[in-house]
Design a protein around this motif. Structure first.
Motif, PDB file in Angstrom:
ATOM      1  N   ARG A  87     -82.744 -76.513 -56.246  1.00  0.00           N
ATOM      2  CA  ARG A  87     -84.188 -76.569 -56.516  1.00  0.00           C
ATOM      3  C   ARG A  87     -84.429 -77.360 -57.782  1.00  0.00           C
ATOM      4  NH1 ARG A  87     -81.290 -72.773 -53.721  1.00  0.00           N
ATOM      5  NH2 ARG A  87     -82.395 -72.557 -51.757  1.00  0.00           N
ATOM      6  N   GLU A 120     -90.425 -70.249 -55.878  1.00  0.00           N
ATOM      7  CA  GLU A 120     -90.101 -70.900 -54.601  1.00  0.00           C
ATOM      8  C   GLU A 120     -89.042 -70.103 -53.873  1.00  0.00           C
ATOM      9  OE1 GLU A 120     -87.949 -73.699 -51.844  1.00  0.00           O
ATOM     10  OE2 GLU A 120     -87.130 -72.562 -53.517  1.00  0.00           O
ATOM     11  N   ARG A 173     -86.585 -68.540 -56.659  1.00  0.00           N
ATOM     12  CA  ARG A 173     -86.398 -69.177 -57.962  1.00  0.00           C
ATOM     13  C   ARG A 173     -87.734 -69.252 -58.673  1.00  0.00           C
ATOM     14  NH1 ARG A 173     -83.384 -69.725 -53.367  1.00  0.00           N
ATOM     15  NH2 ARG A 173     -81.261 -69.385 -54.034  1.00  0.00           N
ATOM     16  N   ASP A 200     -86.835 -70.333 -49.954  1.00  0.00           N
ATOM     17  CA  ASP A 200     -86.663 -71.096 -48.729  1.00  0.00           C
ATOM     18  C   ASP A 200     -85.655 -70.423 -47.822  1.00  0.00           C
ATOM     19  OD1 ASP A 200     -84.030 -72.151 -49.734  1.00  0.00           O
ATOM     20  OD2 ASP A 200     -85.350 -73.240 -51.099  1.00  0.00           O
ATOM     21  N   SER A 237     -89.931 -73.621 -46.642  1.00  0.00           N
ATOM     22  CA  SER A 237     -90.021 -73.419 -48.088  1.00  0.00           C
ATOM     23  C   SER A 237     -91.420 -72.914 -48.414  1.00  0.00           C
ATOM     24  CB  SER A 237     -89.746 -74.741 -48.805  1.00  0.00           C
ATOM     25  OG  SER A 237     -90.028 -74.630 -50.178  1.00  0.00           O
ATOM     26  N   LEU A 270     -92.095 -77.317 -58.132  1.00  0.00           N
ATOM     27  CA  LEU A 270     -90.769 -76.763 -57.819  1.00  0.00           C
ATOM     28  C   LEU A 270     -90.480 -77.036 -56.352  1.00  0.00           C
ATOM     29  CD1 LEU A 270     -88.298 -74.969 -58.492  1.00  0.00           C
ATOM     30  CD2 LEU A 270     -89.787 -72.973 -58.292  1.00  0.00           C
ATOM     31  N   PHE A 271     -89.373 -77.736 -56.082  1.00  0.00           N
ATOM     32  CA  PHE A 271     -89.038 -78.158 -54.717  1.00  0.00           C
ATOM     33  C   PHE A 271     -87.579 -77.809 -54.386  1.00  0.00           C
ATOM     34  CE2 PHE A 271     -91.467 -81.479 -56.902  1.00  0.00           C
ATOM     35  CZ  PHE A 271     -92.511 -81.757 -56.043  1.00  0.00           C
ATOM     36  N   PRO A 272     -87.307 -77.524 -53.143  1.00  0.00           N
ATOM     37  CA  PRO A 272     -85.898 -77.535 -52.715  1.00  0.00           C
ATOM     38  C   PRO A 272     -85.479 -78.987 -52.472  1.00  0.00           C
ATOM     39  CG  PRO A 272     -87.293 -76.896 -50.865  1.00  0.00           C
ATOM     40  CD  PRO A 272     -88.212 -77.144 -52.036  1.00  0.00           C
ATOM     41  N   VAL A 276     -93.972 -71.977 -51.699  1.00  0.00           N
ATOM     42  CA  VAL A 276     -94.169 -72.153 -53.138  1.00  0.00           C
ATOM     43  C   VAL A 276     -95.401 -71.351 -53.552  1.00  0.00           C
ATOM     44  CG1 VAL A 276     -94.742 -73.812 -54.956  1.00  0.00           C
ATOM     45  CG2 VAL A 276     -93.067 -74.422 -53.190  1.00  0.00           C
TER      46      VAL A 276
END
Lengths: 162, 162
Positions: free
Chosen positions: A35, B80, B35, B82, B93, A46-48, B95
């Motif tokens: 992440r 986040e 996370r 997923d 995912s 916030l991203f995977p 958020v």
């Protein structure tokens, strides 16, 4: 562990140990999804991401958008990846602070295309971006209740919660 | 999908669909580790947390430290989570943007203690903190190469990369 110890140094709680940078990188290489967080102006994004460790950086593919724009600005970012070792009943987490950099050099792009780096989703992601690390930290810790880590919710006690 | 579409609206790439808030919450409830990121002053902090959805918030336990201090300041945060659905070969995912709030009300604490919320690590984590959501978004997408998502590195093609 006494309450006092916990209050003065929570990172040194029972069963937690810090990883060496080498160990942290080795574990990061075993995973494929992490992440990425960075400031998106008025809030944190916030991203995977699907990544690969390459040339001492965390390399990923992206489409034109927030992440590519952030790389053009060399934005400071943080990347996290974690995993679980069933035999040891231990979980670990690695955190990389660094900056985003676009891969613009043609020979580097040619090399990057040849790497086994597959985007998480199937949309076109023609650009490569690196997280150039400034600091790498890692921790490993015993999991209090392994069933909470490895399994998804399948009914049972959590049904009483929302 | 044409390059043009990708440039104008990368979130609408092939195989990507947005989740309804209800669906996003349902999926969040199926997982136990997410996370959490927030500004730690001069940089962003990013942690894995063991959480539970409770009262329309994301609840977690913590020891005295950065996260508890951030909750006292009602800091804006992003969370986040997923997952991967093997049957559909799709990943998702979710958020959540919101603010941290400490759980200070005695009756709420008594209720929270009874929830099946186990900290990820076994150190003492006596405090409860909520992520009070302001915005919840979710996406689901087809995984380009499922083996890169589900499996850890076990040798093979990635051995050529660093």
């Amino acid at each position: 562990m006494s309450t006092h110890e916990s209050r003065t140094n929570p990172t040194q709680s029972e069963g937690v140990r810090n990883l060496s940078p080498e160990d942290a990188w080795d574990r990061t290489r075993t995973m494929v999804v992490g992440r990425l967080a960075f400031s998106g102006g008025d809030r944190i994004e916030l991203f995977p991401i699907n990544y690969l460790v390459d040339r001492g950086t965390v390399l990923f593919r992206t489409a034109p958008g927030t992440k590519l724009a952030a790389s053009m600005e060399h934005l400071p970012v943080v990347f996290e990846v974690d995993g679980y070792e069933a035999e040891a009943n231990e979980a670990w987490s690695v955190v990389v602070h660094g900056v985003l950099e676009p891969v613009l050099d043609t020979s580097e792009i040619v090399e990057a295309v040849a790497l086994p780096l597959f985007p998480w989703q199937s949309g076109e992601k023609a650009f490569f971006v690196r997280i150039v690390p400034a600091e790498v930290t890692g921790r490993q810790f015993r999991v209090a209740d392994p069933s909470r880590w490895v399994s998804q919710f399948t009914g049972g006690p959590r049904a009483s919660a929302e």
